[in-house]
Design an enzyme around this catalytic site. Structure first.
Site, PDB file in Angstrom:
ATOM      1  N   GLN A 170       0.842  -1.194   0.000  1.00  0.00           N
ATOM      2  CA  GLN A 170       0.000   0.000   0.000  1.00  0.00           C
ATOM      3  C   GLN A 170       0.882   1.250   0.000  1.00  0.00           C
ATOM      4  OE1 GLN A 170      -2.378   1.507   3.396  1.00  0.00           O
ATOM      5  NE2 GLN A 170      -4.174   1.103   2.127  1.00  0.00           N
ATOM      6  N   HIS A 197      -3.226   4.329  -1.391  1.00  0.00           N
ATOM      7  CA  HIS A 197      -4.009   4.673  -0.190  1.00  0.00           C
ATOM      8  C   HIS A 197      -4.739   5.989  -0.449  1.00  0.00           C
ATOM      9  CE1 HIS A 197      -5.480   4.742   3.758  1.00  0.00           C
ATOM     10  NE2 HIS A 197      -4.393   4.459   4.458  1.00  0.00           N
ATOM     11  N   ASN A 243      -9.101   7.157   4.611  1.00  0.00           N
ATOM     12  CA  ASN A 243      -8.803   7.392   6.026  1.00  0.00           C
ATOM     13  C   ASN A 243      -8.194   8.750   6.368  1.00  0.00           C
ATOM     14  OD1 ASN A 243      -9.779   4.831   6.255  1.00  0.00           O
ATOM     15  ND2 ASN A 243      -7.840   3.865   6.809  1.00  0.00           N
ATOM     16  N   GLY A 286      -9.154  -7.181   8.867  1.00  0.00           N
ATOM     17  CA  GLY A 286      -8.042  -6.467   9.468  1.00  0.00           C
ATOM     18  C   GLY A 286      -7.547  -7.136  10.730  1.00  0.00           C
TER      19      GLY A 286
END
Length: 367
Positions: free
Chosen positions: A102, A178, A181, A319
């Site tokens: 990522q 990414h 978030n 996760g």
């Protein structure tokens, strides 16, 4: 007793055939070698232990020193980091696994102690986030950011491109951008953090521009079939918000679909929190995107099975269950009990809470 589920069926993802549809979500663990930010020997063991996942996505890894927001997170911009990650990918491939890295730029979620020459973190606009980062062994308020100059943005895009090229040199099967978030690409997309008046601010098309330009640059470098992206349309993570996320993310996903990325990885709801934090039609994204849809946030076996059977997702990302269960797929298949995770060892430290969780086979042998 073995359980039957679409979760355990193979799936074709670009050039890869995944043996199952369980994805290990990216999980920040803060265990890279300090100062060099190279993944160390423990990381080799950690990812190799979890190679039975359909796809592993590494912890977020900064594309430059400027992109770092937390202490001891790994990078993918130096030769030493590439060499460290090569040991990880070799170990995962040696166990028959598949692994993406990522790619991360935190934007304003950083601290001057982590930035080149102690400078201010960068952001779309000079708006400080009401959140904390982990630096110097403890949590601290993030630093005041500065707004990126228009002339700096092509350099950021090139940092993503170069990091993607480094990922292939390190032996990764692909990369995940990414875009979620509350980090840099998400900050540009959402109007709670982006107050720019140039080509990267204002309406949806301008705010989405950086995420789509980065995606275009990365796919041009490594191939769309080896590129995924993570988005989180309504998460409030890192003090981020948007006044109207549905049309924004419909537009973004249309753009990603045109680039034919391998997958979109969607955090449904608040990252690590309630799935119903705000109204949003995820089915709209599923319809717009013609490649794979990876569903994420709060999934257990029952919900994963239900969503896969309904055709609402192609892959399911887990996760924290993967932190404490290196053999999560096998445990789910057998309906076995899961190890409980220890939150105290999530961030930083050594082997404890990282590589010492037992497999089902090891636990049974110890009885």
């Amino acid at each position: 007793m073995s359980q039957s589920s679409k979760l355990f069926e193979p799936f074709k993802l670009g050039p890869l055939t995944l043996p199952n549809r369980a994805v290990m979500a990216p999980l920040t663990r803060n265990r890279a070698v300090p100062s060099s930010f190279v993944p160390g020997p423990l990381a080799v063991d950690y990812y190799a232990q979890r190679a039975s996942a359909g796809l592993l996505i590494t912890e977020a890894s900064q594309i430059s020193q400027q992109g770092q927001g937390y202490q001891d997170t790994p990078g993918i911009y130096s030769k030493e980091q590439v060499a460290g990650w090569r040991k990880v990918t070799d170990a995962v491939h040696g166990r028959g696994g598949r692994i993406f890295i990522q790619l991360w730029h935190v934007g304003r979620i950083s601290h001057t102690l982590l930035q080149p020459n102690g400078g201010a973190p960068v952001a779309p606009s000079a708006i400080r986030a009401k959140t904390k980062t982990f630096v110097g062994g403890s949590f601290a308020d993030v630093s005041e950011p500065r707004a990126l100059e228009l002339a700096e943005i092509p350099g950021i895009i090139d940092d993503y491109r170069r990091a993607a090229a480094n990922a292939l040199l390190a032996g990764f099967d692909g990369v995940e951008i990414h875009g979620a978030n509350g980090y840099l690409l998400d900050q540009f997309a959402r109007d709670g953090a982006n107050k720019r008046t140039d080509a990267y601010g204002g309406g949806i098309e301008n705010r989405a521009r950086l995420m789509l330009e980065v995606s275009k640059a990365v796919t041009a470098e490594v191939g769309a079939e080896r590129t995924g992206i993570r988005i989180s349309p309504v998460t409030p993570a890192n003090d981020l918000s948007d006044s109207n996320p549905q049309p924004l993310f419909d537009y973004i996903v249309d753009g990603l679909n045109a680039l034919k990325l391998a997958y979109i990885h969607v955090v449904e709801g608040a990252t690590g929190g309630p799935r119903d934090v705000a109204p949003f039609d995820y089915a709209s994204l599923r319809k717009r995107f013609k490649q794979a849809y990876v569903a994420n946030n709060g999934y257990d076996f029952a919900l994963a099975n239900k969503v896969l059977e309904a055709g609402a997702a192609d892959l399911i990302a887990f996760g924290k269950p993967f932190i404490s269960n290196p053999d999560l797929v096998e445990r789910l298949k057998k309906g076995a009990a899961l190890n409980e995770w220890d939150k105290a060892t999530f961030y930083g430290g050594g082997a404890k809470g990282y590589t010492d969780y037992p497999t089902l086979e090891a636990a049974e042998a110890a009885q």
